[in-house]
Design a protein around this motif. Structure first.
Motif, PDB file in Angstrom:
ATOM      1  N   ALA A 174       0.829  -1.207   0.000  1.00 29.73           N
ATOM      2  CA  ALA A 174       0.000   0.000   0.000  1.00 29.73           C
ATOM      3  C   ALA A 174       0.864   1.259   0.000  1.00 29.73           C
ATOM      4  O   ALA A 174       0.581   2.221  -0.732  1.00 29.73           O
ATOM      5  CB  ALA A 174      -0.934  -0.009   1.211  1.00 29.73           C
ATOM      6  N   ASP A 175       1.928   1.253   0.796  1.00 30.33           N
ATOM      7  CA  ASP A 175       2.830   2.417   0.816  1.00 30.33           C
ATOM      8  C   ASP A 175       3.507   2.603  -0.540  1.00 30.33           C
ATOM      9  O   ASP A 175       3.684   3.738  -1.004  1.00 30.33           O
ATOM     10  CB  ASP A 175       3.891   2.230   1.906  1.00 30.33           C
ATOM     11  N   ASP A 176       3.884   1.500  -1.187  1.00 27.06           N
ATOM     12  CA  ASP A 176       4.500   1.588  -2.520  1.00 27.06           C
ATOM     13  C   ASP A 176       3.533   2.210  -3.528  1.00 27.06           C
ATOM     14  O   ASP A 176       3.921   3.070  -4.333  1.00 27.06           O
ATOM     15  CB  ASP A 176       4.927   0.204  -2.998  1.00 27.06           C
ATOM     16  N   LEU A 177       2.287   1.764  -3.502  1.00 27.06           N
ATOM     17  CA  LEU A 177       1.291   2.293  -4.433  1.00 27.06           C
ATOM     18  C   LEU A 177       1.029   3.774  -4.178  1.00 27.06           C
ATOM     19  O   LEU A 177       0.917   4.575  -5.119  1.00 27.06           O
ATOM     20  CB  LEU A 177      -0.011   1.494  -4.306  1.00 27.06           C
ATOM     21  N   ARG A 178       0.918   4.133  -2.915  1.00 27.57           N
ATOM     22  CA  ARG A 178       0.685   5.545  -2.577  1.00 27.57           C
ATOM     23  C   ARG A 178       1.857   6.415  -3.036  1.00 27.57           C
ATOM     24  O   ARG A 178       1.657   7.478  -3.640  1.00 27.57           O
ATOM     25  CB  ARG A 178       0.474   5.682  -1.067  1.00 27.57           C
ATOM     26  N   THR A 179       3.075   5.946  -2.774  1.00 26.55           N
ATOM     27  CA  THR A 179       4.263   6.713  -3.160  1.00 26.55           C
ATOM     28  C   THR A 179       4.358   6.872  -4.674  1.00 26.55           C
ATOM     29  O   THR A 179       4.653   7.966  -5.187  1.00 26.55           O
ATOM     30  CB  THR A 179       5.528   6.020  -2.626  1.00 26.55           C
ATOM     31  N   GLN A 183       4.252  10.402  -6.723  1.00 23.02           N
ATOM     32  CA  GLN A 183       5.364  10.792  -7.593  1.00 23.02           C
ATOM     33  C   GLN A 183       4.892  11.151  -8.996  1.00 23.02           C
ATOM     34  O   GLN A 183       5.520  11.966  -9.684  1.00 23.02           O
ATOM     35  CB  GLN A 183       6.404   9.682  -7.645  1.00 23.02           C
ATOM     36  N   LEU A 184       3.794  10.544  -9.421  1.00 20.03           N
ATOM     37  CA  LEU A 184       3.219  10.867 -10.728  1.00 20.03           C
ATOM     38  C   LEU A 184       2.298  12.077 -10.667  1.00 20.03           C
ATOM     39  O   LEU A 184       1.758  12.499 -11.697  1.00 20.03           O
ATOM     40  CB  LEU A 184       2.442   9.656 -11.267  1.00 20.03           C
ATOM     41  N   GLY A 185       2.091  12.620  -9.474  1.00 22.06           N
ATOM     42  CA  GLY A 185       1.216  13.782  -9.322  1.00 22.06           C
ATOM     43  C   GLY A 185      -0.244  13.440  -9.138  1.00 22.06           C
ATOM     44  O   GLY A 185      -1.118  14.303  -9.314  1.00 22.06           O
ATOM     45  N   ILE A 186      -0.538  12.197  -8.770  1.00 19.66           N
ATOM     46  CA  ILE A 186      -1.921  11.745  -8.584  1.00 19.66           C
ATOM     47  C   ILE A 186      -2.280  11.848  -7.106  1.00 19.66           C
ATOM     48  O   ILE A 186      -1.655  11.188  -6.267  1.00 19.66           O
ATOM     49  CB  ILE A 186      -2.095  10.290  -9.061  1.00 19.66           C
ATOM     50  N   PRO A 187      -3.278  12.664  -6.735  1.00 17.74           N
ATOM     51  CA  PRO A 187      -3.660  12.776  -5.320  1.00 17.74           C
ATOM     52  C   PRO A 187      -4.369  11.513  -4.841  1.00 17.74           C
ATOM     53  O   PRO A 187      -5.199  10.948  -5.548  1.00 17.74           O
ATOM     54  CB  PRO A 187      -4.603  13.984  -5.295  1.00 17.74           C
ATOM     55  N   VAL A 188      -4.032  11.049  -3.652  1.00 18.50           N
ATOM     56  CA  VAL A 188      -4.545   9.783  -3.114  1.00 18.50           C
ATOM     57  C   VAL A 188      -5.471  10.053  -1.944  1.00 18.50           C
ATOM     58  O   VAL A 188      -5.083  10.712  -0.961  1.00 18.50           O
ATOM     59  CB  VAL A 188      -3.386   8.867  -2.670  1.00 18.50           C
ATOM     60  N   PHE A 254      -6.385  11.792 -14.602  1.00 18.60           N
ATOM     61  CA  PHE A 254      -6.116  13.054 -13.913  1.00 18.60           C
ATOM     62  C   PHE A 254      -5.446  14.057 -14.862  1.00 18.60           C
ATOM     63  O   PHE A 254      -4.810  15.017 -14.408  1.00 18.60           O
ATOM     64  CB  PHE A 254      -5.232  12.800 -12.691  1.00 18.60           C
ATOM     65  N   ASP A 255      -5.589  13.786 -16.178  1.00 18.41           N
ATOM     66  CA  ASP A 255      -5.032  14.661 -17.214  1.00 18.41           C
ATOM     67  C   ASP A 255      -3.514  14.793 -17.090  1.00 18.41           C
ATOM     68  O   ASP A 255      -2.935  15.857 -17.357  1.00 18.41           O
ATOM     69  CB  ASP A 255      -5.686  16.053 -17.170  1.00 18.41           C
ATOM     70  N   ILE A 256      -2.873  13.714 -16.680  1.00 20.64           N
ATOM     71  CA  ILE A 256      -1.418  13.670 -16.580  1.00 20.64           C
ATOM     72  C   ILE A 256      -0.907  12.687 -17.620  1.00 20.64           C
ATOM     73  O   ILE A 256      -1.335  11.531 -17.659  1.00 20.64           O
ATOM     74  CB  ILE A 256      -0.960  13.227 -15.171  1.00 20.64           C
ATOM     75  N   GLU A 257      -0.016  13.134 -18.474  1.00 20.60           N
ATOM     76  CA  GLU A 257       0.518  12.267 -19.523  1.00 20.60           C
ATOM     77  C   GLU A 257       1.892  11.756 -19.111  1.00 20.60           C
ATOM     78  O   GLU A 257       2.807  12.536 -18.845  1.00 20.60           O
ATOM     79  CB  GLU A 257       0.616  13.038 -20.845  1.00 20.60           C
ATOM     80  N   VAL A 258       2.013  10.444 -19.017  1.00 16.04           N
ATOM     81  CA  VAL A 258       3.299   9.843 -18.650  1.00 16.04           C
ATOM     82  C   VAL A 258       3.606   8.705 -19.622  1.00 16.04           C
ATOM     83  O   VAL A 258       2.701   8.071 -20.168  1.00 16.04           O
ATOM     84  CB  VAL A 258       3.296   9.302 -17.201  1.00 16.04           C
ATOM     85  N   ASP A 259       4.880   8.457 -19.842  1.00 16.37           N
ATOM     86  CA  ASP A 259       5.330   7.337 -20.663  1.00 16.37           C
ATOM     87  C   ASP A 259       6.292   6.502 -19.827  1.00 16.37           C
ATOM     88  O   ASP A 259       7.391   6.943 -19.494  1.00 16.37           O
ATOM     89  CB  ASP A 259       6.026   7.854 -21.928  1.00 16.37           C
ATOM     90  N   LEU A 260       5.844   5.315 -19.460  1.00 14.48           N
ATOM     91  CA  LEU A 260       6.639   4.448 -18.592  1.00 14.48           C
ATOM     92  C   LEU A 260       7.280   3.299 -19.362  1.00 14.48           C
ATOM     93  O   LEU A 260       7.616   2.271 -18.784  1.00 14.48           O
ATOM     94  CB  LEU A 260       5.742   3.900 -17.472  1.00 14.48           C
ATOM     95  N   SER A 261       7.466   3.485 -20.653  1.00 12.57           N
ATOM     96  CA  SER A 261       8.038   2.418 -21.489  1.00 12.57           C
ATOM     97  C   SER A 261       9.440   2.025 -21.029  1.00 12.57           C
ATOM     98  O   SER A 261       9.772   0.834 -20.963  1.00 12.57           O
ATOM     99  CB  SER A 261       8.083   2.858 -22.952  1.00 12.57           C
ATOM    100  N   ASP A 262      10.268   3.025 -20.708  1.00  9.91           N
ATOM    101  CA  ASP A 262      11.638   2.720 -20.271  1.00  9.91           C
ATOM    102  C   ASP A 262      11.630   1.949 -18.953  1.00  9.91           C
ATOM    103  O   ASP A 262      12.428   1.012 -18.765  1.00  9.91           O
ATOM    104  CB  ASP A 262      12.451   4.012 -20.114  1.00  9.91           C
ATOM    105  N   ARG A 263      10.744   2.339 -18.070  1.00  8.40           N
ATOM    106  CA  ARG A 263      10.686   1.653 -16.778  1.00  8.40           C
ATOM    107  C   ARG A 263      10.188   0.216 -16.944  1.00  8.40           C
ATOM    108  O   ARG A 263      10.675  -0.700 -16.284  1.00  8.40           O
ATOM    109  CB  ARG A 263       9.775   2.414 -15.825  1.00  8.40           C
TER     110      ARG A 263
END
Length: 420
Positions: A174-179, A183-188, A254-263
């Protein structure tokens, strides 16, 4: 056949599932909700099952127990549980008591809702949880527990857009998911369930529900219907592929655009020794935990050949993205186990992911087996769970490689003559 998309169809059969009953969910939920008590109204069979399945002796005083139905109770209109509830309050001082049904009182037509209402107080509510094995398998009963908690979730005001993760995971996950979300700017807003009854998240019309377990369709539908919450439709966060899509889709809400392909690529590289072993292996998943769809999708993307993926229940809307990702894989709902036995004999899969009830007979016939229940108890979510998930699949294959050939000279050496 039930069409799901142009690429996936579900073959629906009519068999029962070889699975534990819903009471087994107590095993992880009483540890998650730390100020709770789970009371099962059941028989000696229920008590025997819980004591053996959960490995807990009664003198350890865990936060669950059985109110036993004896023969004398069959003539009573309703069970008398007042003294039991008072003893629970004295010994454990819970903030909430969950009253779980089982097969026998369900057949007796016990009025569980009325009983729970009668036993409840403002200080310690008693919540009815339908968990009978006549209706639910062991993971589905978590859905029933979460539905019982819904009325106690505060109403979030319109305009307060936050995510609520739906599904029970341990506190570290749960802490990992919240963190990760922050970090992506998503309010929890929190989790359903939280670790304490008095910390349930507020849910309203602008709340985004992010289901992290694939067997919680009913509580998500209810919150969407009653609170107007938006339900994330994505892959479940299992494996690099599912985790990448899950976080990208959630951020997009949340209108946040991220690309996690490298990860994701880095995560695949981290488990390359495991995927090299899985590549080309024929794997058969029998119905048990209702986690089969995302597990099969991970295996497919890891290079394995999924001979069949079957599940006790498939919700075409809730599981839509997983079904799309399983294009070309045979997907079966409520599979006929006898038909599956013939299929397994014919295809000779390299590994069978199956329940504890059917595992030993398969092993006795020379198959490599993985207990499906292990996936419900291990931390396999998101990026931190990728390595654990991959290792769960390769462990039985590595173990078989270290064992001698399965033949009479090895397996029957030293047994009594009557066994030969």
């Amino acid at each position: 056949m039930m069409p799901v998309s142009s690429d996936c169809q579900i073959l629906k059969e009519d068999n029962v599932t070889h699975s534990f009953c819903g009471l087994a969910c107590v095993g992880w939920l009483y540890q998650k909700i730390k100020d709770s008590f789970f009371l099962i109204l059941g028989t000696h069979t229920c008590a025997h099952f819980l004591q053996n399945a959960l490995g807990m002796m009664i003198f350890a005083k865990p936060r669950f127990g059985i109110a036993l139905i004896e023969e004398a109770d069959l003539s009573r209109a309703e069970p008398q549980l007042e003294a039991v509830i008072e003893e629970i309050k004295r010994d454990h001082n819970p903030s909430v008591i969950f009253l779980l049904s089982s097969c026998t009182p369900e057949v007796m037509k016990v009025d569980f809702k009325g009983l729970a209402h009668h036993l409840s107080t403002d200080k310690t509510p008693v919540l009815f949880v339908p968990a009978s094995g006549l209706v639910f398998n062991f993971t589905q009963a978590e859905d029933s527990v979460l539905q019982a908690l819904v009325p106690f979730c505060p109403e979030a005001p319109a305009g307060e857009k936050k995510v609520v993760f739906v599904g029970s995971v341990n506190d570290i996950t749960a802490d990992d998911l919240r963190t990760e979300a922050e970090q992506l700017g998503i309010p929890v807003a929190g989790f359903l369930p939280e670790s304490r009854f008095d910390k349930l998240p507020a849910i309203g019309p602008d709340t985004v529900l992010a289901p992290i377990q694939p067997y919680l369709s009913r509580v998500c539908s209810r919150l969407s219907r009653e609170r107007g919450a938006k339900v994330l439709t994505s892959l479940f966060p299992f494996g690099p592929d599912g985790t990448k899509t899950f976080w990208e889709d959630l951020a997009a809400m949340f209108d946040i655009e991220v690309d996690l392909s490298d990860r994701a690529e880095a995560a695949w590289q981290k488990i390359k020794p495991q995927t090299d072993l899985l590549k080309g292996k024929k794997i058969f998943l029998t119905a048990d935990t209702m986690m089969e769809l995302p597990l099969a999708r991970f295996l497919k993307n890891a290079g394995a050949e999924v001979v069949e993926c079957s599940s006790a229940y498939i919700n075409k809307k809730f599981h839509a993205r997983e079904l799309e990702a399983l294009e070309g894989v045979k997907v079966v709902e409520q599979p006929n186990f006898h038909r599956q036995l013939e299929e397994i004999r014919r295809t000779r899969p390299d590994m069978i992911v199956t329940s504890l009830m059917t595992a030993n007979p398969f092993v006795g016939n020379g198959f490599v087996v993985k207990w499906s229940m292990e996936f419900t108890l291990m931390s396999i979510h998101s990026w931190s769970g990728v390595f654990t998930l991959a290792n769960l699949f390769v462990a039985p294959l590595l173990r078989r490689e270290s064992l001698p050939e399965f033949d009479d000279s090895v397996w029957l050496e030293g047994v009594m003559p009557s066994a030969q």
